[in-house]
Design a protein around this motif. Structure first.
Motif, mmCIF file in Angstrom:
data_model
loop_
_atom_site.group_PDB
_atom_site.id
_atom_site.type_symbol
_atom_site.label_atom_id
_atom_site.label_comp_id
_atom_site.label_asym_id
_atom_site.label_seq_id
_atom_site.Cartn_x
_atom_site.Cartn_y
_atom_site.Cartn_z
ATOM 1 N N SER A 1 1.589 11.355 -9.442
ATOM 2 C CA SER A 1 0.408 11.171 -8.605
ATOM 3 C C SER A 1 0.536 9.869 -7.821
ATOM 4 O O SER A 1 1.419 9.040 -8.095
ATOM 5 N N GLY A 2 -0.365 9.679 -6.858
ATOM 6 C CA GLY A 2 -0.337 8.442 -6.087
ATOM 7 C C GLY A 2 -0.524 7.215 -6.964
ATOM 8 O O GLY A 2 0.163 6.202 -6.799
ATOM 9 N N THR B 1 -4.318 -1.012 -3.391
ATOM 10 C CA THR B 1 -5.161 0.114 -3.819
ATOM 11 C C THR B 1 -5.667 0.937 -2.641
ATOM 12 O O THR B 1 -6.457 1.855 -2.825
ATOM 13 N N SER C 1 -7.593 5.368 -10.122
ATOM 14 C CA SER C 1 -6.229 4.844 -10.019
ATOM 15 C C SER C 1 -6.239 3.409 -9.516
ATOM 16 O O SER C 1 -5.458 2.572 -9.972
ATOM 17 N N ALA D 1 -4.518 3.278 -0.794
ATOM 18 C CA ALA D 1 -4.242 4.713 -0.718
ATOM 19 C C ALA D 1 -4.618 5.452 -2.007
ATOM 20 O O ALA D 1 -4.237 6.609 -2.177
ATOM 21 N N LEU D 2 -5.369 4.802 -2.893
ATOM 22 C CA LEU D 2 -5.625 5.361 -4.218
ATOM 23 C C LEU D 2 -7.083 5.754 -4.394
ATOM 24 O O LEU D 2 -7.978 5.196 -3.764
ATOM 25 N N ASP D 3 -7.323 6.705 -5.303
ATOM 26 C CA ASP D 3 -8.694 7.030 -5.674
ATOM 27 C C ASP D 3 -9.254 5.915 -6.553
ATOM 28 O O ASP D 3 -8.537 5.022 -6.989
ATOM 29 N N GLN E 1 0.839 -1.201 0.000
ATOM 30 C CA GLN E 1 0.000 0.000 0.000
ATOM 31 C C GLN E 1 0.871 1.248 0.000
ATOM 32 O O GLN E 1 0.598 2.207 -0.729
ATOM 33 N N GLN E 2 1.916 1.246 0.807
ATOM 34 C CA GLN E 2 2.890 2.334 0.773
ATOM 35 C C GLN E 2 3.870 2.017 -0.353
ATOM 36 O O GLN E 2 4.444 0.938 -0.393
ATOM 37 N N PHE E 3 4.075 2.953 -1.242
ATOM 38 C CA PHE E 3 4.770 2.648 -2.494
ATOM 39 C C PHE E 3 6.239 2.289 -2.282
ATOM 40 O O PHE E 3 6.838 1.564 -3.069
ATOM 41 N N GLN F 1 2.661 6.553 -8.845
ATOM 42 C CA GLN F 1 3.686 5.964 -7.979
ATOM 43 C C GLN F 1 3.415 4.480 -7.733
ATOM 44 O O GLN F 1 4.350 3.669 -7.724
ATOM 45 N N GLN F 2 2.151 4.116 -7.570
ATOM 46 C CA GLN F 2 1.847 2.706 -7.367
ATOM 47 C C GLN F 2 2.143 1.897 -8.622
ATOM 48 O O GLN F 2 2.596 0.755 -8.558
#
Length: 269
Positions: free
Chosen positions: A161-162, A187, A194, A189-191, A110-112, A165-166
């Motif tokens: 963007s987040g 996913t 994304s 931490a993502l909208d 979750q944290q890239f 980065q993922q």
């Protein structure tokens, strides 16, 4: 929703395409001293075929992340054995275990976990450097183009963007051609848009490259991209669902959470 292949998945139901990617035999993980023990996994056994996408779900504290960490060799089981493509994750020392992981396993968290001072390309080829393997920048470019970042090769993580980065993190996990990719809430931490892009990429790594993906998630929509869902409760596998839909997963999770709460209440009474 993207289409699914037919394979499936857990325990070899409907046939195992191309063999077994991951097997856990009686895996048990206990934390803490004798007077304050926590049994995170309680004798888990499973078999996942090559080229399958499995989601792992369960209530908070069910053992999802511990299962992923033990299966990926990031944590050692208290008891039991783990096999990746028939080779055991053995206890021959941390250096041997690290080498095993680098050769066979990819990770997406979750944290890239991108290094902020390295460019996109440099972050992606880092696992190759750490493994002492030839750095194939052509391969890195191909993988980054595949995840839609062909125009971002020289950007720093802070310039993305987040969701981008993922996708870099996924490219980094795929560049070594791992046989099994473990994803822990990738996913979270993502909208929504994304998140869907990331799930499509994981799905494509199964369909196009024949890789095996094991993903821990709390999101029924994310789980619906998988071939099958494994359900955990109190450190045990309590069910599975093939060809899941978001609605069916959400319903199953609601009933599972209610049942776990009821059992815990009865145990405390």
């Amino acid at each position: 929703m993207i289409g699914r292949k037919g394979p499936a998945p857990v325990g070899g139901a409907q046939g195992q395409p191309q063999g077994e990617a991951l097997r856990l035999d009686g895996v048990r993980k206990v934390y803490g001293a004798e007077d304050n023990r926590v049994v995170a996994l309680d004798g888990v056994s499973l078999s996942l075929p090559t080229g399958s996408f499995t989601a792992v779900m369960g209530p908070s504290g069910s053992g999802k992340s511990t299962l992923l960490q033990c299966a990926a060799g990031l944590d050692r089981p208290t008891e039991g054995r783990v096999f990746v493509e028939g080779a055991e994750l053995s206890g021959d020392g941390e250096a041997a275990l690290t080498k095993f992981r680098r050769e066979r396993i990819g990770f997406v968290f979750q944290q890239f976990n991108l290094l902020p001072t390295l460019t996109v390309t440099q972050n992606v080829v880092l696992p190759l450097k750490l493994a002492g393997r030839k750095v194939d920048r052509g391969r890195a470019r191909t993988v980054l183009e595949r995840v839609g970042l062909g125009e971002r090769l020289n950007h720093l993580p802070a310039e993305l963007s987040g969701g981008q980065q993922q996708r870099v993190a996924i490219a980094r996990a795929l560049v070594t051609r791992p046989r099994v990719v473990f994803a822990d809430e990738p996913t979270g931490a993502l909208d929504t848009r994304s998140a869907r892009d990331v799930l499509v990429l994981l799905r494509e790594s199964v369909q196009v490259s024949g890789q095996t993906v094991v993903m821990v998630t709390h999101d029924p929509v994310a789980a619906s991209f998988a071939d099958a869902v494994l359900y955990l409760a109190d450190g045990r596998i309590v069910g599975r669902q093939v060809a899941p839909t978001a609605e069916a997963v959400a319903e199953r999770m609601t009933h599972l959470a209610e049942e776990v709460e009821r059992q815990r209440t009865m145990a405390e009474a």
